[in-house]
Design a protein around this motif. Structure first.
Motif, mmCIF file in Angstrom:
data_model
loop_
_atom_site.group_PDB
_atom_site.id
_atom_site.type_symbol
_atom_site.label_atom_id
_atom_site.label_comp_id
_atom_site.label_asym_id
_atom_site.label_seq_id
_atom_site.Cartn_x
_atom_site.Cartn_y
_atom_site.Cartn_z
ATOM 1 N N ASP A 1 0.801 -1.226 0.000
ATOM 2 C CA ASP A 1 0.000 0.000 0.000
ATOM 3 C C ASP A 1 0.833 1.276 0.000
ATOM 4 O O ASP A 1 0.280 2.373 0.059
ATOM 5 C CB ASP A 1 -0.944 0.004 1.197
ATOM 6 C CG ASP A 1 -0.191 0.036 2.523
ATOM 7 O OD1 ASP A 1 1.026 -0.269 2.526
ATOM 8 O OD2 ASP A 1 -0.808 0.357 3.560
ATOM 9 N N THR A 2 2.134 1.157 -0.091
ATOM 10 C CA THR A 2 3.003 2.332 -0.037
ATOM 11 C C THR A 2 2.739 3.270 -1.224
ATOM 12 O O THR A 2 2.719 2.835 -2.370
ATOM 13 C CB THR A 2 4.489 1.925 -0.042
ATOM 14 O OG1 THR A 2 4.734 1.037 1.055
ATOM 15 C CG2 THR A 2 5.374 3.152 0.107
ATOM 16 N N ARG A 3 2.559 4.532 -0.911
ATOM 17 C CA ARG A 3 2.336 5.531 -1.954
ATOM 18 C C ARG A 3 3.389 6.626 -1.951
ATOM 19 O O ARG A 3 3.433 7.452 -2.872
ATOM 20 C CB ARG A 3 0.935 6.159 -1.794
ATOM 21 C CG ARG A 3 -0.207 5.194 -2.120
ATOM 22 C CD ARG A 3 -0.142 4.771 -3.575
ATOM 23 N NE ARG A 3 -1.154 3.795 -3.942
ATOM 24 C CZ ARG A 3 -0.971 2.480 -3.930
ATOM 25 N NH1 ARG A 3 0.201 1.978 -3.551
ATOM 26 N NH2 ARG A 3 -1.927 1.657 -4.278
ATOM 27 N N LEU A 4 4.248 6.626 -0.929
ATOM 28 C CA LEU A 4 5.297 7.628 -0.842
ATOM 29 C C LEU A 4 6.542 6.973 -0.256
ATOM 30 O O LEU A 4 6.518 6.446 0.852
ATOM 31 C CB LEU A 4 4.844 8.793 0.056
ATOM 32 C CG LEU A 4 5.843 9.925 0.291
ATOM 33 C CD1 LEU A 4 6.132 10.660 -1.019
ATOM 34 C CD2 LEU A 4 5.317 10.896 1.347
ATOM 35 N N LEU A 5 7.622 6.994 -1.031
ATOM 36 C CA LEU A 5 8.894 6.416 -0.586
ATOM 37 C C LEU A 5 9.859 7.549 -0.279
ATOM 38 O O LEU A 5 10.051 8.453 -1.095
ATOM 39 C CB LEU A 5 9.468 5.512 -1.680
ATOM 40 C CG LEU A 5 8.712 4.195 -1.889
ATOM 41 C CD1 LEU A 5 9.071 3.570 -3.231
ATOM 42 C CD2 LEU A 5 9.017 3.218 -0.756
ATOM 43 N N LEU A 6 10.458 7.496 0.910
ATOM 44 C CA LEU A 6 11.304 8.577 1.377
ATOM 45 C C LEU A 6 12.710 8.104 1.704
ATOM 46 O O LEU A 6 12.903 6.989 2.186
ATOM 47 C CB LEU A 6 10.694 9.226 2.632
ATOM 48 C CG LEU A 6 9.278 9.791 2.481
ATOM 49 C CD1 LEU A 6 8.755 10.269 3.826
ATOM 50 C CD2 LEU A 6 9.254 10.920 1.461
ATOM 51 N N GLY A 7 13.672 8.977 1.436
ATOM 52 C CA GLY A 7 15.062 8.679 1.751
ATOM 53 C C GLY A 7 15.780 9.942 2.190
ATOM 54 O O GLY A 7 15.152 10.910 2.638
ATOM 55 N N ASN A 8 17.090 9.968 2.038
ATOM 56 C CA ASN A 8 17.915 11.065 2.533
ATOM 57 C C ASN A 8 18.408 11.970 1.403
ATOM 58 O O ASN A 8 18.619 11.516 0.279
ATOM 59 C CB ASN A 8 19.127 10.518 3.282
ATOM 60 C CG ASN A 8 18.733 9.573 4.399
ATOM 61 O OD1 ASN A 8 17.647 9.675 4.970
ATOM 62 N ND2 ASN A 8 19.610 8.633 4.723
ATOM 63 N N VAL A 9 18.627 13.224 1.747
ATOM 64 C CA VAL A 9 19.184 14.197 0.821
ATOM 65 C C VAL A 9 20.417 14.833 1.449
ATOM 66 O O VAL A 9 20.370 15.304 2.593
ATOM 67 C CB VAL A 9 18.161 15.299 0.479
ATOM 68 C CG1 VAL A 9 18.817 16.393 -0.366
ATOM 69 C CG2 VAL A 9 16.969 14.710 -0.261
ATOM 70 N N SER A 10 21.517 14.842 0.727
ATOM 71 C CA SER A 10 22.723 15.528 1.182
ATOM 72 C C SER A 10 22.696 16.959 0.675
ATOM 73 O O SER A 10 22.637 17.194 -0.535
ATOM 74 C CB SER A 10 23.976 14.817 0.654
ATOM 75 O OG SER A 10 24.069 13.506 1.175
ATOM 76 N N ASN A 11 22.703 17.915 1.594
ATOM 77 C CA ASN A 11 22.718 19.321 1.218
ATOM 78 C C ASN A 11 24.167 19.782 1.068
ATOM 79 O O ASN A 11 24.936 19.763 2.020
ATOM 80 C CB ASN A 11 22.017 20.161 2.290
ATOM 81 C CG ASN A 11 20.513 19.949 2.296
ATOM 82 O OD1 ASN A 11 19.873 20.017 1.251
ATOM 83 N ND2 ASN A 11 19.945 19.685 3.461
ATOM 84 N N ILE A 12 24.520 20.186 -0.135
ATOM 85 C CA ILE A 12 25.883 20.638 -0.391
ATOM 86 C C ILE A 12 25.885 22.144 -0.668
ATOM 87 O O ILE A 12 24.835 22.723 -0.958
ATOM 88 C CB ILE A 12 26.522 19.870 -1.567
ATOM 89 C CG1 ILE A 12 25.725 20.087 -2.859
ATOM 90 C CG2 ILE A 12 26.588 18.370 -1.248
ATOM 91 C CD1 ILE A 12 26.340 19.450 -4.088
ATOM 92 N N GLU A 13 27.038 22.742 -0.563
ATOM 93 C CA GLU A 13 27.178 24.183 -0.781
ATOM 94 C C GLU A 13 26.173 24.968 0.065
ATOM 95 O O GLU A 13 25.502 25.905 -0.402
ATOM 96 C CB GLU A 13 27.010 24.522 -2.271
ATOM 97 C CG GLU A 13 28.049 23.841 -3.158
ATOM 98 C CD GLU A 13 27.879 24.157 -4.634
ATOM 99 O OE1 GLU A 13 27.106 25.090 -4.951
ATOM 100 O OE2 GLU A 13 28.507 23.482 -5.450
ATOM 101 N N ARG A 14 26.085 24.592 1.332
ATOM 102 C CA ARG A 14 25.149 25.253 2.242
ATOM 103 C C ARG A 14 25.591 26.686 2.528
ATOM 104 O O ARG A 14 26.757 26.939 2.750
ATOM 105 C CB ARG A 14 25.049 24.477 3.560
ATOM 106 C CG ARG A 14 24.361 23.114 3.418
ATOM 107 C CD ARG A 14 24.326 22.382 4.740
ATOM 108 N NE ARG A 14 25.678 21.988 5.157
ATOM 109 C CZ ARG A 14 26.016 21.740 6.418
ATOM 110 N NH1 ARG A 14 25.143 21.882 7.383
ATOM 111 N NH2 ARG A 14 27.249 21.378 6.708
ATOM 112 N N VAL A 15 24.617 27.587 2.511
ATOM 113 C CA VAL A 15 24.915 28.994 2.786
ATOM 114 C C VAL A 15 24.224 29.469 4.057
ATOM 115 O O VAL A 15 24.367 30.620 4.452
ATOM 116 C CB VAL A 15 24.478 29.885 1.600
ATOM 117 C CG1 VAL A 15 25.271 29.543 0.367
ATOM 118 C CG2 VAL A 15 22.982 29.747 1.331
#
Length: 250
Positions: free
Chosen positions: A119-133
């Motif tokens: 029944d999964t309708r949304l799959l979530l994972g990780n995001v690496s934020n680069i060049e953070r200001v």
């Protein structure tokens, strides 16, 4: 608002539709396209370019990756561009990749889809934020669709793989220019959409966009969304803004 979308995708069509909204992205579009083209699952690439400038056109051609759908015409913002891509997509799953971002590995979608339940309708994972200001942006964003979403956007759009059925009711509200994804994710939480988190690095994102600058416009839009959605903690929006101003985070 209602959003017409085909309910049945072609069985011979792609598993994932990768939508790339773009505006004057000549400097980064090649990396985004190449990371999308390397994906191991059956996919299609939809480039929705709102600028139509020659530099972006040349960069796409030079990348060696020709999008399956390439729309080059004015739009009313990033969420309007995404909606155009959704309307033209054929995949069972939909992913939005920023024109200045890249998918973290060729098997990102393969790994996410391997963990889905019936029944999964949304799959979530990780995001690496680069060049953070900005100090308020974490190095890694681990997306969750929990009640914490009333405080901030717990779902990073570049860490989310959406089942196309989620767009049968509505698309992203293009009236919002910064936080249209936050508005959409609030609706998903309210509707108790079945989701699944997997500890997978989905993408690398340059963290210098409007939603990562925490300006006054962002909080005005967040306030408008929370009022429209009648969220329980909407009064905290300005308190967050004032606190960050006093703390020197803005």
């Amino acid at each position: 608002r209602p959003f017409a979308l085909h309910r049945v995708y072609l069985m011979s069509g792609p598993v994932v539709s990768i939508i790339i909204p773009s505006f004057r992205s000549a400097a980064t579009i090649s990396g985004a396209l190449k990371s999308a083209a390397q994906q191991t699952v059956s996919h299609e690439i939809l480039l929705i370019d709102g600028s139509g400038d020659q530099a972006t056109r040349d960069a796409v051609t030079d990348s060696g990756v020709m999008p399956d759908v390439w729309i080059s015409e004015p739009d009313s913002g990033v969420y309007d561009a995404i909606n155009k891509g959704i309307a033209r997509s054929r995949g069972e799953w939909i992913y939005v990749l920023g024109a200045d971002d890249e998918l973290a590995a060729p098997d990102v979608f393969e790994r996410l889809l391997a963990c889905k339940e019936q029944d999964t309708r949304l799959l979530l994972g990780n995001v690496s934020n680069i060049e953070r200001v900005h100090a308020g942006v974490p190095a890694v964003h681990k997306s969750r669709l929990t009640s914490y979403i009333f405080l901030y956007n717990t779902v990073h759009q570049q860490g989310a793989l959406y089942h196309r059925s989620l767009f049968d009711r509505a698309a992203f509200n293009a009236a919002y220019k910064i936080l249209g994804d936050y508005d959409f994710h609030l609706a998903l939480f309210t509707e108790r959409v079945p989701w699944k988190y997997t500890d997978v690095s989905v993408s690398r994102c340059r963290a210098g966009g409007l939603s990562k600058q925490f300006g006054k416009g962002l909080y005005l839009e967040e306030l408008a969304i929370n009022r429209a959605r009648k969220t329980p903690l909407r009064a905290l929006t300005w308190l967050k803004y004032i606190y960050k101003k006093i703390s020197g985070l803005l």
